[in-house]
Design a protein around this motif. Structure first.
Motif, PDB file in Angstrom:
ATOM      1  N   PHE A  89       0.815  -1.216   0.000  1.00  0.00           N
ATOM      2  CA  PHE A  89       0.000   0.000   0.000  1.00  0.00           C
ATOM      3  C   PHE A  89       0.852   1.271   0.000  1.00  0.00           C
ATOM      4  O   PHE A  89       0.441   2.288  -0.556  1.00  0.00           O
ATOM      5  CB  PHE A  89      -0.992  -0.016   1.164  1.00  0.00           C
ATOM      6  N   SER A  90       2.050   1.213   0.565  1.00  0.00           N
ATOM      7  CA  SER A  90       2.895   2.413   0.560  1.00  0.00           C
ATOM      8  C   SER A  90       3.498   2.680  -0.821  1.00  0.00           C
ATOM      9  O   SER A  90       3.788   3.818  -1.159  1.00  0.00           O
ATOM     10  CB  SER A  90       4.001   2.312   1.613  1.00  0.00           C
ATOM     11  N   LYS A  91       3.683   1.638  -1.629  1.00  0.00           N
ATOM     12  CA  LYS A  91       4.285   1.792  -2.961  1.00  0.00           C
ATOM     13  C   LYS A  91       3.266   1.764  -4.098  1.00  0.00           C
ATOM     14  O   LYS A  91       3.610   2.072  -5.239  1.00  0.00           O
ATOM     15  CB  LYS A  91       5.313   0.675  -3.209  1.00  0.00           C
ATOM     16  N   LYS A  92       2.040   1.398  -3.790  1.00  0.00           N
ATOM     17  CA  LYS A  92       1.030   1.190  -4.827  1.00  0.00           C
ATOM     18  C   LYS A  92       0.876   2.398  -5.754  1.00  0.00           C
ATOM     19  O   LYS A  92       0.992   2.270  -6.977  1.00  0.00           O
ATOM     20  CB  LYS A  92      -0.312   0.846  -4.181  1.00  0.00           C
ATOM     21  N   GLU A  93       0.627   3.550  -5.209  1.00  0.00           N
ATOM     22  CA  GLU A  93       0.399   4.734  -6.047  1.00  0.00           C
ATOM     23  C   GLU A  93       1.646   5.081  -6.866  1.00  0.00           C
ATOM     24  O   GLU A  93       1.557   5.353  -8.063  1.00  0.00           O
ATOM     25  CB  GLU A  93      -0.011   5.922  -5.178  1.00  0.00           C
ATOM     26  N   GLU A  94       2.798   5.040  -6.218  1.00  0.00           N
ATOM     27  CA  GLU A  94       4.050   5.365  -6.910  1.00  0.00           C
ATOM     28  C   GLU A  94       4.313   4.412  -8.073  1.00  0.00           C
ATOM     29  O   GLU A  94       4.602   4.838  -9.193  1.00  0.00           O
ATOM     30  CB  GLU A  94       5.214   5.302  -5.923  1.00  0.00           C
ATOM     31  N   PHE A  95       4.216   3.117  -7.817  1.00  0.00           N
ATOM     32  CA  PHE A  95       4.558   2.140  -8.850  1.00  0.00           C
ATOM     33  C   PHE A  95       3.495   2.054  -9.945  1.00  0.00           C
ATOM     34  O   PHE A  95       3.825   1.866 -11.114  1.00  0.00           O
ATOM     35  CB  PHE A  95       4.805   0.766  -8.241  1.00  0.00           C
ATOM     36  N   LEU A  96       2.227   2.182  -9.580  1.00  0.00           N
ATOM     37  CA  LEU A  96       1.190   2.119 -10.607  1.00  0.00           C
ATOM     38  C   LEU A  96       1.163   3.371 -11.476  1.00  0.00           C
ATOM     39  O   LEU A  96       0.629   3.346 -12.582  1.00  0.00           O
ATOM     40  CB  LEU A  96      -0.180   1.870  -9.983  1.00  0.00           C
TER      41      LEU A  96
END
Length: 111
Positions: A89-96
């Motif tokens: 959840f901490s990387k979801k927005e960045e990676f997507l």
């Protein structure tokens, strides 16, 4: 793994260098010219790898939840699940939000 340490995740710079080396070896092994590897190709590979990293976090998080209910091993599966799902959840927005370039495909012998 005794402790999940997301701070050890490699930086973009490190990943880009590693992926370029990997692609050069792959091209060589497949009798292709490593000179055909563009920055765009490496960037596209980077995007793909990091999106799959999200899938890995989700997979291992869910796996650990299941193990917490069924495993007889002395391991903090719930803590591990929390760590992996937190990282997802901490990387979801960045990676997507990472986007591939249009023409950075990897060539194969058949193309």
């Amino acid at each position: 793994v005794e402790k999940f340490e997301p701070q050890l995740y490699p930086s973009k710079d490190f990943q880009m260098r590693w992926l370029k080396d990997y692609l050069e070896a792959w091209y060589f092994e497949n009798e292709l010219s490593p000179e055909d590897i563009t920055e765009e190709t490496v960037e596209n590979f980077y995007v793909t790898v990091n999106k799959f990293a999200l899938a890995a976090h989700m997979y291992w998080g869910i796996w650990a939840l299941i193990q917490s209910a069924h495993s007889t091993l002395d391991f903090d599966f719930l803590g591990y699940a929390k760590d992996r799902l937190d990282e997802y959840f901490s990387k979801k927005e960045e990676f997507l939000s990472l986007e591939s370039k249009q023409n950075g495909s990897i060539k194969s012998n058949g193309s």
